[in-house]
Design a protein around this motif. Structure first.
Motif, PDB file in Angstrom:
ATOM      1  N   LEU A   1       0.794  -1.190   0.172  1.00  0.00           N
ATOM      2  CA  LEU A   1      -0.005  -0.092  -0.150  1.00  0.00           C
ATOM      3  C   LEU A   1       0.742   1.275   0.191  1.00  0.00           C
ATOM      4  N   ARG A   2       0.403   2.199  -0.840  1.00  0.00           N
ATOM      5  CA  ARG A   2       1.238   3.599  -0.675  1.00  0.00           C
ATOM      6  C   ARG A   2      -0.001   4.612  -0.817  1.00  0.00           C
ATOM      7  N   PRO A   3      -0.568   4.832   0.373  1.00  0.00           N
ATOM      8  CA  PRO A   3      -1.792   5.903   0.366  1.00  0.00           C
ATOM      9  C   PRO A   3      -1.554   7.203  -0.563  1.00  0.00           C
ATOM     10  N   HIS A   4      -0.402   7.922  -0.113  1.00  0.00           N
ATOM     11  CA  HIS A   4      -0.029   9.125  -0.805  1.00  0.00           C
ATOM     12  C   HIS A   4      -0.198   9.038  -2.238  1.00  0.00           C
ATOM     13  N   LEU A   5       0.374   7.723  -2.839  1.00  0.00           N
ATOM     14  CA  LEU A   5       0.283   7.963  -4.241  1.00  0.00           C
ATOM     15  C   LEU A   5      -0.943   7.140  -4.895  1.00  0.00           C
ATOM     16  N   LYS A   6      -1.791   6.850  -3.910  1.00  0.00           N
ATOM     17  CA  LYS A   6      -3.133   6.187  -4.103  1.00  0.00           C
ATOM     18  C   LYS A   6      -2.816   4.937  -4.859  1.00  0.00           C
ATOM     19  N   ILE A   7      -1.678   3.909  -4.529  1.00  0.00           N
ATOM     20  CA  ILE A   7      -1.734   2.726  -4.858  1.00  0.00           C
ATOM     21  C   ILE A   7      -2.055   1.660  -3.888  1.00  0.00           C
ATOM     22  N   ASN A   8      -2.964   0.844  -4.215  1.00  0.00           N
ATOM     23  CA  ASN A   8      -3.257  -0.326  -3.316  1.00  0.00           C
ATOM     24  C   ASN A   8      -3.314  -1.534  -3.902  1.00  0.00           C
ATOM     25  N   ALA A   9      -1.826  -1.890  -3.912  1.00  0.00           N
ATOM     26  CA  ALA A   9      -1.613  -3.238  -4.852  1.00  0.00           C
ATOM     27  C   ALA A   9      -1.561  -4.453  -3.945  1.00  0.00           C
ATOM     28  N   SER A  10      -2.736  -4.754  -3.122  1.00  0.00           N
ATOM     29  CA  SER A  10      -2.588  -5.571  -1.922  1.00  0.00           C
ATOM     30  C   SER A  10      -4.114  -6.469  -1.956  1.00  0.00           C
ATOM     31  N   VAL A  11      -4.000  -7.180  -0.875  1.00  0.00           N
ATOM     32  CA  VAL A  11      -5.265  -8.118  -0.783  1.00  0.00           C
ATOM     33  C   VAL A  11      -5.838  -7.613   0.588  1.00  0.00           C
ATOM     34  N   VAL A  12      -5.605  -6.433   0.890  1.00  0.00           N
ATOM     35  CA  VAL A  12      -6.119  -5.841   2.234  1.00  0.00           C
ATOM     36  C   VAL A  12      -7.192  -5.284   1.924  1.00  0.00           C
ATOM     37  N   PRO A  13      -8.316  -5.624   2.494  1.00  0.00           N
ATOM     38  CA  PRO A  13      -9.737  -4.910   2.391  1.00  0.00           C
ATOM     39  C   PRO A  13      -9.955  -3.677   2.946  1.00  0.00           C
ATOM     40  N   HIS A  14      -8.818  -2.925   3.585  1.00  0.00           N
ATOM     41  CA  HIS A  14      -9.156  -1.657   4.151  1.00  0.00           C
ATOM     42  C   HIS A  14      -8.624  -0.417   3.322  1.00  0.00           C
ATOM     43  N   ARG A  15      -9.086   0.717   3.648  1.00  0.00           N
ATOM     44  CA  ARG A  15      -8.884   2.034   3.062  1.00  0.00           C
ATOM     45  C   ARG A  15      -8.046   2.673   4.035  1.00  0.00           C
ATOM     46  N   PHE A  16      -6.765   3.149   3.891  1.00  0.00           N
ATOM     47  CA  PHE A  16      -5.935   3.851   4.744  1.00  0.00           C
ATOM     48  C   PHE A  16      -5.989   5.154   4.433  1.00  0.00           C
ATOM     49  N   ASP A  17      -6.046   6.172   5.206  1.00  0.00           N
ATOM     50  CA  ASP A  17      -5.719   7.540   4.958  1.00  0.00           C
ATOM     51  C   ASP A  17      -3.944   7.846   4.803  1.00  0.00           C
ATOM     52  N   PRO A  18      -3.640   8.778   4.171  1.00  0.00           N
ATOM     53  CA  PRO A  18      -2.260   8.911   3.818  1.00  0.00           C
ATOM     54  C   PRO A  18      -1.693   9.395   5.346  1.00  0.00           C
ATOM     55  N   GLY A  19      -0.536   8.828   5.806  1.00  0.00           N
ATOM     56  CA  GLY A  19       0.179   9.359   6.943  1.00  0.00           C
ATOM     57  C   GLY A  19       1.590   9.384   6.646  1.00  0.00           C
ATOM     58  N   THR A  20       2.282   9.378   7.899  1.00  0.00           N
ATOM     59  CA  THR A  20       3.648   9.260   8.035  1.00  0.00           C
ATOM     60  C   THR A  20       4.369   8.113   8.468  1.00  0.00           C
ATOM     61  N   LEU A  21       3.692   6.955   8.910  1.00  0.00           N
ATOM     62  CA  LEU A  21       4.061   5.978   9.480  1.00  0.00           C
ATOM     63  C   LEU A  21       4.045   4.713   8.247  1.00  0.00           C
ATOM     64  N   ALA A  22       5.254   3.992   8.378  1.00  0.00           N
ATOM     65  CA  ALA A  22       5.301   2.947   7.237  1.00  0.00           C
ATOM     66  C   ALA A  22       5.598   1.531   8.257  1.00  0.00           C
TER      67      ALA A  22
END
Length: 821
Positions: free
Chosen positions: A137-158
């Motif tokens: 997941l890279r929320p800042h780049l709006k890339i969700n190439a995963s099998v995670v069923p959630h949506r995450f807001d952009p943040g500063t934590l990896a």
């Protein structure tokens, strides 16, 4: 391979998803939906046999796609894996994600399969994430190439996890708590991309301000420590490591090594890399939040302000149980407290009683924060009838704003009656927790990060700076034992080895003549991941019973040696109760470290007992065991100047040169070391404003300790700084320096030169540059870059004379490059 080509995976413009199985319960279709419906700006292609899925018509094969493909995600069964990889090679795909959940468990010969996958990486220059990964997941780049069923807001934590199943559970919790992320991935079986690669990659990511990691194992100890040390200098890393009670694998010879677990060795590696280890998964998020919202404490002295004695007692127990200190108030603070508290209650914890008002809280917290003997404040509040928790929260916020360089953490216990207060604290950047234990541990983890960071930059002493051991004598002893097929040296041979390094030995125990001697033990064992590990412990017959052991990774200087000693109870007793000097032990560990660094043929050593008294020590028994390759004519394989048995590159002595300048002056050119900080500071203080501006490309009139530490404390695996040193009446003086920093492609580097004003025009710059270029060739570098201000004509002429060619000219800066033959 570090971060080479990782942008093709984590920053793709075109993505092909292969072998998607349709269905609402299908992980592969979930991944496709995430890419299509989460605002990804690139193109997505479907590859496989069958019907339209999510509005995409499938291509029959990857090679049938007309456009270039940056990333291929192999989402289907492992039976089609090799065919899909062959198509990736034909298509010229540079990045591949292999989902293949439970890959190792489902394969008949998983080790063979993983080896074959690695063959694709090497042969075809492909980067692979997985197998057995959730994607990324890279929320800042709006890339969700995963099998995670959630949506995450952009943040500063990896967040990076070795375990996909655990990551799924943690992300479920994080989504509920609305925790923003800059990046997530699970690494799976790490056939190619490993944790060190990701640490390097995220170190360059602007959006990532902190990294949390769950670790099962590390593939390469040296690569991991190198990446982590570079990252933790500017951003915190927090880890959870499983396997606390797993024993150390491998054959043991020494008694010390039988007491050491793999977890202990990881702990030593984490400390050396500046990584904060926490005990539980959720603590990763707590600490990351605290570090993001509050300043780091400069010490572990904590003040507690509360309205309830029970939670305060729990907080004190947690503090003392984790090596924290309950702050002792200064006389001035005690006097000021008399305005709000009776004398008998002026103590730490500060108990405001159940009816403590917002005004009482604000005054008490402010007084604690202003006390120079307090490093941070924890506020504990339980709901009481007639007391508004939101007003208490405002009191905490106002107090923290008055002293902004110390952290304030809060614990509002309860649920509905304190929810408004908790919400306010979160909005005002005050970390708040459910229990006193979480709150206090977060404070201590914050301190631990600051402490580890300071250790990375601490200027060491100069014990035995000019010491030269008798390496030839040691080598002859080892060769003689090998000729006679002896893996274990005799006591006499072992003592001769130690004496060659000026380590004190004695045929009899000095404790026979005096009662004031204490038995200690020092040892070394080899770990498959992190190489040589040095141990210090209580010694003698009671060593197993005491289990008072501290570990460290060589090479050691005086500071690192002292930090190993400080973590044991026997050291604290000898220094604090007996008032012994620690310098002899520090010197012993430094000399012992030199022996370990110089002789990879040594498999294990145990010095036990090391009899210690004030001002001296003597070793009355010692054993050395040899590696198998000590019996072979060929030496252990190693990189150019970093021995393979070490996780941290030692000082590169082979890059020391004596040269003559035009006027006949003799100058020593050598690698920089941490002990050089005072000399480097003196050189910078002597430079003119013009020289400083030309070197740093902006006006500079001061170099801070932190900057000097970064200049002097370098990772020789990643960069090299050579200093020019001359001998003057006042002592040795640094008169110039040149830095070579490897770039991410690992084939090129950037070079920067600095010469003291009174030594310019004497040929020193030319000698430093030509010497460094020779070293760069030996290190296998192919291209060297330099940036020069347009007005710096002298440096431009020198670069041209050295064979550099102008590559780019911007407004004020010229970039020049030299191809190395």
């Amino acid at each position: 391979m570090s971060i080479y080509n990782l942008d093709f995976i984590f920053k793709p413009k075109t993505v092909a998803v292969m072998d998607v199985v349709p269905g609402d319960a299908s992980p592969s279709e979930l991944l496709l939906r995430n890419l299509l419906w989460r605002e990804f700006k690139g193109e997505v292609f479907l590859v496989g046999e069958g019907e339209n899925i999510c509005g995409l018509e499938p291509y029959p094969s990857l090679t049938a796609i007309p456009q270039k493909v940056d990333l291929a995600i192999i989402a289907g069964p492992v039976e089609r894996l090799w065919k899909n990889l062959d198509d990736c090679v034909k298509k010229g795909v540079k990045g591949v994600v292999i989902l293949a959940r439970d890959f190792v468990a489902r394969m008949k010969n998983p080790e063979v399969a993983l080896s074959q996958l690695y063959g694709y990486v090497i042969k075809h220059n492909i980067r692979i994430l997985g197998p057995n990964t959730l994607g990324f997941l890279r929320p800042h780049l709006k890339i969700n190439a995963s099998v995670v069923p959630h949506r995450f807001d952009p943040g500063t934590l990896a967040f990076i996890s070795d375990s996909s199943t655990l990551a799924s559970a943690v992300l479920d919790w994080a989504e509920k708590k609305k925790i923003g992320l800059s990046f997530f991935t699970s690494l799976g079986d790490k056939v190619d991309i490993d944790l060190a690669d990701m640490i390097d990659y995220l170190g360059l990511d602007y959006h990532t301000r902190a990294l949390i990691v769950f670790i099962n194992y590390v593939k390469s100890g040296r690569k991991f420590i190198s990446a982590a040390r570079a990252f933790s200098r500017t951003k915190p890393i927090m880890v959870v490591k499983n396997g606390r009670y797993f024993s150390f694998n491998g054959e043991h010879f020494t008694e010390i090594s039988k007491l050491i677990t793999k977890y202990d060795i990881y702990d030593a590696a984490f400390r050396r890399a500046g990584i904060v280890r926490v005990d539980e998964i959720l603590e990763l998020f707590y600490v990351a939040e605290s570090l993001a919202k509050q300043p780091r404490p400069k010490g572990r002295r904590l003040a507690i302000v509360t309205n309830s004695g029970g939670p305060a007692a729990i907080a004190v127990d947690t503090l003392r149980g984790n090596n924290g200190e309950l702050a002792k108030f200064s006389p001035e603070t005690k006097k000021a407290f008399r305005e709000i508290l009776p004398d008998k209650r002026i103590k730490n914890p500060v108990d405001l009683l159940s009816d403590g008002s917002p005004s009482d809280y604000q005054k008490a917290i402010t007084l604690c924060l202003k006390d120079p003997q307090v490093d941070g404040v924890v506020v504990l509040h339980t709901p009481e009838f007639g007391i508004n928790s939101e007003e208490i929260a405002w009191a905490v916020v106002r107090a923290s704003q008055q002293v902004k360089f110390k952290p304030v953490l809060a614990c509002f216990m309860g649920e509905e009656r304190v929810n408004a207060g908790r919400k306010l604290l979160s909005e005002q950047n005050i970390p708040n927790f459910l229990t006193p234990v979480e709150t206090v541990k977060s404070f201590l983890y914050m301190y631990r990060y600051d402490h580890l960071l300071n250790l990375l930059f601490e200027t060491p002493g100069t014990l035995r700076e000019n010491f030269t051991p008798d390496n030839e004598k040691v080598r002859k002893i080892i060769e003689n034992a090998a000729k006679n097929d002896r893996f274990c040296l005799s006591k006499e041979e072992t003592f001769d080895v130690l004496k060659a390094y000026d380590i004190n030995v004695s045929d009899k125990s000095p404790a026979q003549d005096s009662q004031d001697w204490y038995p200690l033990a020092i040892g070394m064992l080899k770990d498959p991941t992190f190489g040589a590990v040095i141990s210090f412990s209580y010694g003698g017959p009671a060593m197993k019973a005491e289990r008072d052991i501290s570990l460290g990774l060589p090479p050691l200087n005086q500071t690192l040696a002292k930090r190993i000693l400080e973590r044991t109870n026997i050291y604290k007793y000898l220094i604090n109760e007996k008032n012994f000097s620690s310098v002899p032990l520090e010197e012993l560990l430094v000399l012992f470290s030199h022996l370990i660094v110089n002789f990879p043929e040594i498999k294990e050593i145990e010095l036990n007992p090391v009899w210690f008294s004030n001002g001296t020590y003597a070793i009355s028994d010692a054993k050395i065991w040899l590696e198998d390759f000590a019996f072979l004519p060929k030496k252990e394989p190693h990189t150019y100047y970093c021995p393979a048995h070490l996780a941290i590159c030692p000082y590169p002595n082979q890059f020391i040169f004596n040269v003559c300048l035009k006027d006949g002056s003799v100058v020593t050119i050598r690698p920089i070391k941490p002990e050089d900080e005072p000399k480097v500071a003196a050189m910078f203080s002597s430079l003119s404003e013009e020289t400083m501006r030309l070197r740093f490309m902006q006006p500079r009139n001061h170099i801070s300790h932190e900057e000097l530490a970064r200049i002097c404390h370098i990772d020789y695996d990643r960069e090299l700084t050579l200093v020019a040193e001359t001998k003057e009446e006042e002592g040795r003086r640094i008169i110039g320096m040149i830095n070579l920093l490897r770039l991410p492609d690992e084939e090129s580097a950037e070079m920067a030169l600095l010469v003291a004003d009174d030594w310019q025009g004497k040929g020193l710059g030319w000698l430093l540059c030509t010497t460094m270029l020779q070293v760069a060739k030996q290190l296998g570098l192919k291209k060297i870059w330099m940036e020069i201000l347009c007005e710096n004509v002298r440096m431009q002429k020198l670069a041209e004379k050295l064979g550099f060619k102008m590559k780019v000219r911007e407004e004020d800066v010229i970039r020049v490059v030299k191809e190395l033959d």
